[in-house]
Design an enzyme around this catalytic site. Structure first.
Site, mmCIF file in Angstrom:
data_model
loop_
_atom_site.group_PDB
_atom_site.id
_atom_site.type_symbol
_atom_site.label_atom_id
_atom_site.label_comp_id
_atom_site.label_asym_id
_atom_site.label_seq_id
_atom_site.Cartn_x
_atom_site.Cartn_y
_atom_site.Cartn_z
ATOM 1 C CE LYS A 187 -43.366 -1.487 -14.635
ATOM 2 N NZ LYS A 187 -44.722 -1.498 -15.293
ATOM 3 C CD GLN A 192 -46.192 1.706 -6.035
ATOM 4 O OE1 GLN A 192 -46.865 0.880 -5.429
ATOM 5 N NE2 GLN A 192 -46.397 1.991 -7.317
ATOM 6 C CE LYS A 223 -49.054 2.694 -11.302
ATOM 7 N NZ LYS A 223 -48.418 2.226 -12.543
ATOM 8 N N GLY A 359 -1.844 8.722 -4.629
ATOM 9 C CA GLY A 359 -1.925 7.268 -4.692
ATOM 10 C C GLY A 359 -1.019 6.624 -3.662
ATOM 11 C CB CYS A 386 -0.401 13.723 -2.843
ATOM 12 S SG CYS A 386 -0.014 13.248 -1.150
ATOM 13 N NE ARG A 470 1.486 5.626 6.987
ATOM 14 C CZ ARG A 470 0.616 5.832 7.978
ATOM 15 N NH1 ARG A 470 0.979 6.505 9.051
ATOM 16 N NH2 ARG A 470 -0.616 5.390 7.890
ATOM 17 C CG HIS A 515 -4.518 15.584 -1.462
ATOM 18 N ND1 HIS A 515 -4.591 14.698 -2.517
ATOM 19 C CD2 HIS A 515 -3.773 14.978 -0.514
ATOM 20 C CE1 HIS A 515 -3.912 13.604 -2.206
ATOM 21 N NE2 HIS A 515 -3.408 13.748 -1.000
ATOM 22 C CD GLU A 517 -6.841 16.479 -4.594
ATOM 23 O OE1 GLU A 517 -5.940 17.341 -4.719
ATOM 24 O OE2 GLU A 517 -6.614 15.295 -4.286
HETATM 25 N N1 GLN Z 1 1.751 7.277 -0.866
HETATM 26 C C1 GLN Z 1 2.230 8.588 -0.591
HETATM 27 C C2 GLN Z 1 2.397 8.856 0.883
HETATM 28 O O1 GLN Z 1 1.830 8.178 1.690
HETATM 29 C C3 GLN Z 1 1.349 9.650 -1.238
HETATM 30 C C4 GLN Z 1 -0.017 9.714 -0.642
HETATM 31 C C5 GLN Z 1 -1.002 10.439 -1.514
HETATM 32 O O2 GLN Z 1 -0.800 10.618 -2.705
HETATM 33 N N2 GLN Z 1 -2.116 10.827 -0.952
HETATM 34 O O3 GLN Z 1 3.092 9.759 1.279
#
Ligand code: GLN
Length: 543
Positions: A187, A192, A223, A359, A386, A470, A515, A517
């Site tokens: 569709k 549109q 269309k 995390g 991390c 942190r 990180h 990644e």
């Molecule tokens: N929680 C952890 C810190 O603040 C690791 C942070 C993370 O994995 N990006 O140091």
């Protein structure tokens, strides 16, 4: 003269607007132009750092330390360049600057109003970013979709730019064409409406990228053209693909680059697509699987599993697997399961490698620590990013160095053994509740110890990696853990901060405070991901 391409979404989000921007950018690069891209998000959040990844997806970190939308990561991977903080704009940033300027009398006594001062600040940022990137062609992705109230001022900025330099500005609508199963027909009507929505903002799309499950057929192309005031050739068919890296090739087949360059009055050279072709050949050709478990927590929303929160991690694993000509297969494991039933840990035997990404907070922590103990003892390749590095340190401290109840002060501020802690500088931020943008962010140099797994992987003595955390390793525990066999293989020398840990007695057990990644590219996998995959493949062979 820089050319500007605004990309706006239609019908719904999540149809691959970011990947479309990245792929169009990559194609224009292949045509021989210098391209860069920018993301505009309507959030009042000043940066993406304060948003929940389950809701908003990954927080991408630039080398200059900005916490941005995950699309910036796509731009970096497709365009092969580092994107800077100038290329990320939020409503919060725009208003913050306008109000600051007003307080500093920069408006010289005039009334400061939403229109024109907000769109003017948006335009200033667009021009500044394009100039900094020295771009011939600059892509601007507006988050969300047409018709969202909060995007109006960004569309107004785009419209104003078109008025001032009509030949240098183009608009692309990336829109969705559903094929409802009970009708069995694709569709066009929602798209549109989206095109009309743009018209209402004073903007006529120059191209429509038609996202759909199947390629667009001729009747629908026509269309869409008629009802959206476009030539059929301006409708670019973008059906679902197995791999996002196919999209630049798909756009090339649709001659999207050529058409766009003509629209913008640029010289058209034949695009060089060889590197993309060979990448896609690999991606489609690999059969032999390598199985990686990712133990995280930001992927369950209601009944659905989303992997957006870990997109850079997944892409990095893919890049590395393809480097070894293997097909990566991922499984999402929930750490909390191991807390309720440790017998479940045995499922880890099935995998060739286990990765714990970054995390925050306490949910699932003890389960992750148990999983790390399991893979350490069973010699299953482990890569901790991390938080994954911090938890590996805690596991080692508790179970090898005999430091009972060792922990990070993030979770247990009263732990007898704070092997991971907030240094005095970060303590001040925590006490004063200064959270936004105050973690250790962006690139830091890391010196590598000769002869370690990490140093050999990089083949260098000094590298630069991006951070977002942190808490840090507490050097008071350095000697005790080293004596028990933990190796500190990467250090930020200026502050003597531990950046990489590893176990020489294990096939691959590496934790990184940064990180990696964020720096992996499809054509240049990250060295540590590459070596992690190598170890995983070796384990599979031995099985
Ligand atoms: N929680 C952890 C810190 O603040 C690791 C942070 C993370 O994995 N990006 O140091």
């Amino acid at each position: 003269m820089t050319k500007f391409i605004f990309v706006i979404g239609g019908v719904m989000s999540g149809v691959g607007k970011g990947v479309s921007v990245s792929s169009l950018g990559a194609l224009l690069e292949a045509h021989g132009y210098r391209v860069s891209a920018m993301k505009i998000d309507a959030y009042i959040n000043v940066d993406a750092g304060t948003m929940n990844p389950t809701e908003h997806g990954e927080v991408f970190v630039t080398e200059d330390g900005d916490e941005t939308d995950q699309d910036i990561g796509n731009y970096e991977r497709f365009l092969g360049e580092n994107i800077h903080t100038t290329n990320y704009v939020t409503t919060g940033r725009v208003y913050q600057k306008v109000i600051e300027d007003e307080r500093n009398l920069k408006y010289g006594g005039r009334c400061v109003e939403v229109v024109p001062h907000i769109p003017e600040e948006v335009i200033r940022r667009i021009r500044l970013a394009a100039k900094k990137a020295k771009a011939d062609i600059f892509l601007i992705e507006i988050g969300g979709t047409v018709g969202e109230y909060q995007n109006i001022l960004f569309l107004e900025a785009a419209r104003m730019m078109k008025v001032t330099e009509p030949g240098n500005v183009a608009f692309v609508l990336v829109s969705y064409l559903p094929t409802p199963p009970h009708i069995g027909e694709m569709k066009t009507k929602p798209t549109q409406y989206a095109a009309r929505g743009l018209n209402a903002a004073g903007i006529q799309a120059d191209f429509i990228v038609a996202r759909s499950s199947e390629p667009l057929d001729e009747p629908r192309r026509r269309k869409l053209g008629i009802f959206c005031s476009l030539e059929p050739g301006a409708i670019i068919s973008a059906p679902n693909v197995d791999s996002i890296y196919e999209l630049p090739l798909l756009f090339a087949r649709e001659k999207f680059g050529e058409k766009m360059l003509i629209k913008l009055g640029c010289r058209v050279r034949t695009p060089q697509m060889k590197t993309w072709q060979s990448l896609v050949r690999t991606v489609k050709g690999v059969k032999d699987e390598v199985r990686i478990a990712i133990i995280g927590k930001y992927f369950l929303t209601g009944k659905y599993t989303l992997s957006d929160a870990y997109i850079s991690v997944i892409e990095s694993l893919k890049h590395a697997a393809w480097y070894w000509k293997k097909k990566p297969v991922f499984e999402w494991l929930s750490a909390e399961d191991y807390e309720h039933d440790p017998r479940k840990l045995r499922e880890l035997d099935r995998f060739d490698g286990v990765l714990i990404p970054g995390g925050f907070g306490s949910r699932g922590i003890e389960g992750k620590i148990r999983a790390i103990q399991y893979v350490r003892e069973k010699k299953i390749p482990y890569f901790g990013l991390c938080y994954g590095m911090q938890l590996a340190t805690i596991e080692f401290a508790r179970n090898v160095a005999g430091l009972a109840d060792a922990h990070t002060t993030e979770i247990d501020p009263k732990t007898p053994h704070p092997v991971i802690y907030a240094n005095p500088y970060q303590m001040q931020n925590i006490i004063n509740k200064r959270y936004g943008g105050t973690m250790r962010l962006g690139s830091y140099p890391c010196s590598l110890t000769k002869g370690t797994i990490a140093q050999k992987a990089y083949g260098a003595s000094r590298v630069s990696e991006r951070h977002r955390h942190r808490y840090e390793f507490n050097n008071a525990y350095w000697d005790r853990l080293e004596k028990k066999g933990l190796r500190f293989s990467g250090i930020y020398s200026a502050k003597k901060l531990v950046e990489i840990i590893e176990l020489p007695s294990h096939p691959f057990f590496v934790g990184v405070q940064f990180h990696p990644e964020f720096q992996s590219r499809p054509f240049r996998p990250h060295p540590l991901f590459r070596e992690f995959l190598k170890a995983a493949i070796l384990r599979k062979k031995k099985k």
